[in-house]
Design an enzyme around this catalytic site. Sequence first.
Site, PDB file in Angstrom:
ATOM      1  N   GLU A 141      -8.246  -2.506  33.976  1.00  0.00           N
ATOM      2  CA  GLU A 141      -9.350  -2.504  33.010  1.00  0.00           C
ATOM      3  C   GLU A 141     -10.378  -3.562  33.383  1.00  0.00           C
ATOM      4  OE1 GLU A 141     -11.134  -1.304  30.964  1.00  0.00           O
ATOM      5  OE2 GLU A 141     -10.233  -0.642  29.105  1.00  0.00           O
ATOM      6  N   ASP A 142     -11.621  -3.341  32.992  1.00  0.00           N
ATOM      7  CA  ASP A 142     -12.644  -4.362  33.201  1.00  0.00           C
ATOM      8  C   ASP A 142     -12.484  -5.502  32.193  1.00  0.00           C
ATOM      9  OD1 ASP A 142     -13.302  -2.733  31.052  1.00  0.00           O
ATOM     10  OD2 ASP A 142     -15.344  -2.330  31.703  1.00  0.00           O
ATOM     11  N   ASP A 187     -10.767  -6.338  24.824  1.00  0.00           N
ATOM     12  CA  ASP A 187     -11.494  -6.911  23.702  1.00  0.00           C
ATOM     13  C   ASP A 187     -10.579  -6.798  22.468  1.00  0.00           C
ATOM     14  OD1 ASP A 187     -14.404  -7.545  22.692  1.00  0.00           O
ATOM     15  OD2 ASP A 187     -13.869  -5.782  21.548  1.00  0.00           O
ATOM     16  N   PHE A 222     -20.474 -10.636  23.831  1.00  0.00           N
ATOM     17  CA  PHE A 222     -20.689  -9.437  24.636  1.00  0.00           C
ATOM     18  C   PHE A 222     -21.189  -9.800  26.035  1.00  0.00           C
ATOM     19  CE2 PHE A 222     -22.833  -5.508  25.889  1.00  0.00           C
ATOM     20  CZ  PHE A 222     -21.821  -4.606  25.629  1.00  0.00           C
ATOM     21  N   ARG A 238     -24.398  -1.933  34.714  1.00  0.00           N
ATOM     22  CA  ARG A 238     -23.150  -1.849  35.482  1.00  0.00           C
ATOM     23  C   ARG A 238     -23.328  -2.278  36.938  1.00  0.00           C
ATOM     24  NH1 ARG A 238     -19.463   0.980  32.312  1.00  0.00           N
ATOM     25  NH2 ARG A 238     -20.268   2.720  31.097  1.00  0.00           N
TER      26      ARG A 238
HETATM   27  P1  IMP Z   1     -11.181  -2.645  23.363  1.00  0.00           P
HETATM   28  O1  IMP Z   1     -10.601  -1.291  23.062  1.00  0.00           O
HETATM   29  O2  IMP Z   1     -11.844  -3.247  22.167  1.00  0.00           O
HETATM   30  O3  IMP Z   1     -10.180  -3.599  23.995  1.00  0.00           O
HETATM   31  O4  IMP Z   1     -12.382  -2.434  24.321  1.00  0.00           O
HETATM   32  C1  IMP Z   1     -12.227  -2.201  25.625  1.00  0.00           C
HETATM   33  C2  IMP Z   1     -13.414  -1.504  26.226  1.00  0.00           C
HETATM   34  O5  IMP Z   1     -14.624  -1.772  25.528  1.00  0.00           O
HETATM   35  C3  IMP Z   1     -13.597  -2.022  27.606  1.00  0.00           C
HETATM   36  O6  IMP Z   1     -12.939  -1.205  28.522  1.00  0.00           O
HETATM   37  C4  IMP Z   1     -15.094  -1.991  27.791  1.00  0.00           C
HETATM   38  O7  IMP Z   1     -15.464  -0.734  28.306  1.00  0.00           O
HETATM   39  C5  IMP Z   1     -15.662  -2.148  26.407  1.00  0.00           C
HETATM   40  N1  IMP Z   1     -16.054  -3.561  26.144  1.00  0.00           N
HETATM   41  C6  IMP Z   1     -15.379  -4.482  25.430  1.00  0.00           C
HETATM   42  N2  IMP Z   1     -16.021  -5.661  25.412  1.00  0.00           N
HETATM   43  C7  IMP Z   1     -17.137  -5.477  26.147  1.00  0.00           C
HETATM   44  C8  IMP Z   1     -18.228  -6.358  26.534  1.00  0.00           C
HETATM   45  O8  IMP Z   1     -18.301  -7.548  26.193  1.00  0.00           O
HETATM   46  N3  IMP Z   1     -19.170  -5.792  27.329  1.00  0.00           N
HETATM   47  C9  IMP Z   1     -19.145  -4.495  27.746  1.00  0.00           C
HETATM   48  N4  IMP Z   1     -18.152  -3.655  27.415  1.00  0.00           N
HETATM   49  C10 IMP Z   1     -17.157  -4.143  26.620  1.00  0.00           C
HETATM   50 MG    MG Z   2     -13.739  -0.067  29.972  1.00  0.00          MG
END
Ligand code: IMP
Ligand code: MG
Length: 178
Positions: free
Chosen positions: A102-103, A106, A155, A168
């Site tokens: 994963e990138d 969050d 963010f 990106r």
């Molecule tokens: P989660 O489900 O809240 O853990 O979110 C994960 C996904 O949300 C990541 O794979 C990202 O694609 C996107 N995401 C979460 N935080 C950020 C951020 O700060 N910038 C850009 N994309 C984010």
């Molecule tokens: Mg992602």
Amino acid sequence: MKKINIHDLSFVPYLSEEDIQQDLNSLASSISAKFQDKKPVFIVVLNGAFVFAADLLKKLDFDCEVGFIRLSSYKGTASTGDVKETLSLTVNIEGRHVIIVEDIIDTGLTLEKLRGDIQSLNPESMSLCTLLYKPEAFKSDYPIDFIGREIPNKFVVGYGLDYDEFGRNLPEIYQLED
Ligand code: IMP
Ligand code: MG
């Protein structure tokens, strides 16, 4: 690096290409120590992780496979909490050591769903690898095996990460301006 604008928002420099490369080097050595004899399968979560995965995998000098999956829960700068799978898995993982790439993690909701889906395909083992992790935003309780860097709950864009699909292609990572 200087301040940039994407859509309606301003972003300030946060991690340089060198910072990111250092994180990749330490991730690559931790992953190698654990998986170099196991022919793991990396499952890259699209779209965000494509840049990170490409650079990380080039630093691994052992046999491995790579597959892709597309998930999406973000709109603008906030998670919707509703995770959609929009591209199914491109590789057979039964009996294999799987490493999800994963990138950023969050809230953790995206991977919560994906972990369940992967487990039901009976891999030998399943690990998680993320470049960035926001501990203050994390709402889940599963372990994250490989973390490049913990960051504050702000963010970020660049290096694969987007703000409404833009940013990106930036080689560095920028943080939303206060
Ligand atoms: P989660 O489900 O809240 O853990 O979110 C994960 C996904 O949300 C990541 O794979 C990202 O694609 C996107 N995401 C979460 N935080 C950020 C951020 O700060 N910038 C850009 N994309 C984010
Ligand atoms: Mg992602």
